[in-house]
Design a protein around this motif. Structure first.
Motif, short mmCIF file in Angstrom:
data_model
loop_
_atom_site.label_atom_id
_atom_site.label_comp_id
_atom_site.label_asym_id
_atom_site.label_seq_id
_atom_site.Cartn_x
_atom_site.Cartn_y
_atom_site.Cartn_z
N VAL A 14 0.85 -1.19 0.00
CA VAL A 14 0.00 0.00 0.00
C VAL A 14 0.89 1.24 0.00
N GLN A 15 0.71 2.09 -1.00
CA GLN A 15 1.52 3.29 -1.10
C GLN A 15 1.12 4.28 -0.02
N GLN A 16 2.12 4.73 0.75
CA GLN A 16 1.86 5.69 1.82
C GLN A 16 1.72 7.09 1.23
N PRO A 17 0.76 7.88 1.76
CA PRO A 17 0.62 9.26 1.27
C PRO A 17 1.84 10.08 1.63
N PRO A 18 2.11 11.16 0.91
CA PRO A 18 3.23 12.04 1.26
C PRO A 18 3.14 12.50 2.71
N LYS A 19 4.28 12.67 3.35
CA LYS A 19 4.30 12.99 4.77
C LYS A 19 3.68 14.34 5.09
N TYR A 20 3.63 15.23 4.11
CA TYR A 20 3.10 16.56 4.39
C TYR A 20 1.57 16.60 4.42
N ILE A 21 0.91 15.54 3.92
CA ILE A 21 -0.54 15.58 3.75
C ILE A 21 -1.26 15.78 5.08
N LEU A 22 -0.97 14.95 6.08
CA LEU A 22 -1.67 15.07 7.37
C LEU A 22 -1.41 16.41 8.04
N PRO A 23 -0.15 16.89 8.10
CA PRO A 23 0.06 18.21 8.70
C PRO A 23 -0.70 19.33 8.00
N VAL A 24 -0.81 19.26 6.67
CA VAL A 24 -1.55 20.30 5.94
C VAL A 24 -3.03 20.23 6.29
N ILE A 25 -3.59 19.01 6.34
CA ILE A 25 -5.01 18.86 6.70
C ILE A 25 -5.26 19.38 8.11
N TYR B 102 -15.32 21.07 8.83
CA TYR B 102 -14.98 20.03 9.81
C TYR B 102 -15.26 18.62 9.30
N PRO B 103 -16.50 18.27 8.88
CA PRO B 103 -16.73 16.90 8.39
C PRO B 103 -15.98 16.61 7.10
N VAL B 104 -15.87 17.60 6.22
CA VAL B 104 -15.17 17.38 4.95
C VAL B 104 -13.68 17.18 5.19
N GLY B 105 -13.12 17.90 6.18
CA GLY B 105 -11.72 17.67 6.54
C GLY B 105 -11.49 16.24 7.01
N MET B 106 -12.45 15.70 7.78
CA MET B 106 -12.37 14.30 8.23
C MET B 106 -12.46 13.35 7.03
N LYS B 107 -13.32 13.68 6.08
CA LYS B 107 -13.45 12.84 4.90
C LYS B 107 -12.14 12.85 4.10
N ILE B 108 -11.53 14.01 3.96
CA ILE B 108 -10.26 14.10 3.23
C ILE B 108 -9.22 13.22 3.90
N ALA B 109 -9.18 13.27 5.25
CA ALA B 109 -8.23 12.41 5.97
C ALA B 109 -8.53 10.94 5.73
N ALA B 110 -9.83 10.56 5.76
CA ALA B 110 -10.21 9.17 5.53
C ALA B 110 -9.86 8.71 4.12
N ASP B 111 -9.88 9.64 3.16
CA ASP B 111 -9.52 9.30 1.78
C ASP B 111 -8.03 8.99 1.64
N TYR B 112 -7.24 9.40 2.63
CA TYR B 112 -5.80 9.15 2.59
C TYR B 112 -5.36 8.08 3.59
N PHE B 113 -6.01 8.03 4.76
CA PHE B 113 -5.49 7.21 5.87
C PHE B 113 -6.54 6.19 6.32
N GLN B 114 -6.66 5.11 5.55
CA GLN B 114 -7.53 4.02 6.00
C GLN B 114 -6.86 3.28 7.15
#
Length: 393
Positions: free
Chosen positions: A3-14, A118-130
């Motif tokens: 499973v390809q890991q998302p770029p490390k900057y993604i979570l801090p930006v979110i 707020y909910p959309v930010g959570m969805k964006i995180a879920a789209d990257y971090f299952q």
């Protein structure tokens, strides 16, 4: 298959974007005192101000879900446009000579577009971090907490400056956060296809014991959470007025008490990995319930330091279970209608915050103010009763 890991900057930006944009949530509360003086508002107007944001958020959440906005369009684009719109309505409060109903309408529409943050930010995180979503949610809820508290810090930092600058700053931060999300976070690899929204999804899920327990625990938590946050400045101002020797800097310590909960969310997320999500959530709910029940003793005693330590601990316990309940509800929601079930649980939870805030407002002139906050224990007690049979996690 790797499973390809998302770029490390993604979570801090979110997380940073979530923090910057959710600073709009309590911007009205942070300027409540000078706003009340300028518009000759009742001191209890804070309850209506907070409730209008919550009502807007509930309305927006349901409409966004029914129309599947974040599924049909790029979530980052929805996030950015919502941040801009929420920021514009936040600025509306800076208009001179407003009527009270206009103030409430501006806060309502700020809350409405927070539903795209707020909910959309959570969805964006879920789209990257299952994998490890619970830990990611801990950081996101932590960002919400600090963002919610931040206007109080701004109010402290801008003392001597016209109060409208708090609104100017929070709107600017929200737009920066929204544009940053749009520029730096493309659609995630696990972005799901739209689901048809169904009000029956919640009823179907509620028949499942573990989902019902998680939802009831979340509802009990929400009864206490936003009412506590809304009334922290009221508690501090009351203590200053009844203890002449006390000179608590209300905006500064309101920020510290609320924002410290962000760290509690992160710590609780890590603890849940070792000791179980339901276990840690229940313990946090129990501790915050105890704070509600002993609050009269602390609000009356003479030591300012003891009061501040108590409120700081309460600020930790009251939010620590929030990402954990969100994880439990998501884990046990019906797979075929998870989005609808989560949306309705979220909406009911925020509707409960309106009832609890208005309940405190109603009893604030009928009971000694030091005893009013014991009413916040109602939610945690009912939540703990629902959780007496442990959820499997």
């Amino acid at each position: 298959m790797t499973v390809q890991q998302p770029p490390k900057y993604i979570l801090p930006v979110i997380v940073l974007a979530q923090f910057l944009c959710t600073s709009l949530w309590f911007a009205g509360n942070a300027v409540m005192r000078p706003l009340s003086q300028e518009l000759h508002l009742d001191a209890d107007f804070v309850a209506h101000l907070t409730s209008s944001v919550q009502l807007g958020f509930i309305t927006g959440t349901l409409l966004f879900a029914i129309l599947a906005i974040a599924d049909r369009f790029s979530p980052a684009t929805v996030f950015m446009l919502s941040a801009i719109c929420a920021g514009i309505f936040n600025l509306g409060m800076s208009i001179t000579d407003l009527q009270p109903m206009q103030v409430l309408l501006f806060r309502f529409f700020t809350g409405f577009f927070l539903a795209g943050i707020y909910p959309v930010g959570m969805k964006i995180a879920a789209d990257y971090f299952q994998q490890g979503l619970g830990k990611s949610l801990g950081f996101l809820v932590g960002a919400l907490v600090v963002g919610t508290a931040f206007p109080h810090l701004l109010s402290n930092m801008l003392q001597g400056v016209p109060w409208r600058y708090v609104l100017y700053c929070t709107t600017t931060l929200a737009i920066i956060g929204g544009v940053g999300m749009w520029l730096l976070v493309p659609d995630g690899p696990h972005r799901s296809k739209p689901q048809q929204f169904s009000f029956g999804a919640f009823a179907a899920g509620f028949r499942q014991p573990h989902f019902r327990q998680a939802a009831l625990g979340y509802f009990g938590h929400m009864w206490e959470l936003y009412a506590f946050w809304a009334f922290v400045p009221v508690m501090l101002q009351y203590y200053n007025s009844t203890h002449p020797q006390s000179k608590i800097d209300v905006p500064l310590f309101a920020f510290v008490i609320i924002a410290s909960g962000g760290l509690a969310c992160v710590v609780a997320g890590y603890l849940s990995q070792s000791f179980g999500t339901a276990n840690i959530a229940s313990k946090a709910l129990l501790l915050s319930c105890c704070c509600c029940l002993v609050s009269p003793l602390l609000l009356q005693q003479p030591s300012t330091i003891a009061l501040l330590i108590f409120l700081w601990l309460w600020g930790l316990f009251v939010i620590a279970d929030s990402p954990l309940f969100s994880s439990l509800v998501a884990q046990h929601a019906p797979a075929q209608s998870k989005g609808s079930a989560l949306t309705i649980v979220n909406s009911i939870g925020f509707a409960i915050t309106i009832v609890s805030i208005q309940t405190l407002h109603f009893f604030s002139d009928k009971l000694p103010l030091t005893f009013v906050y014991m009413l916040l224990a109602i939610g945690p007690i009912l939540g703990l009763l629902a959780l007496r049979k442990r959820i499997t996690t």
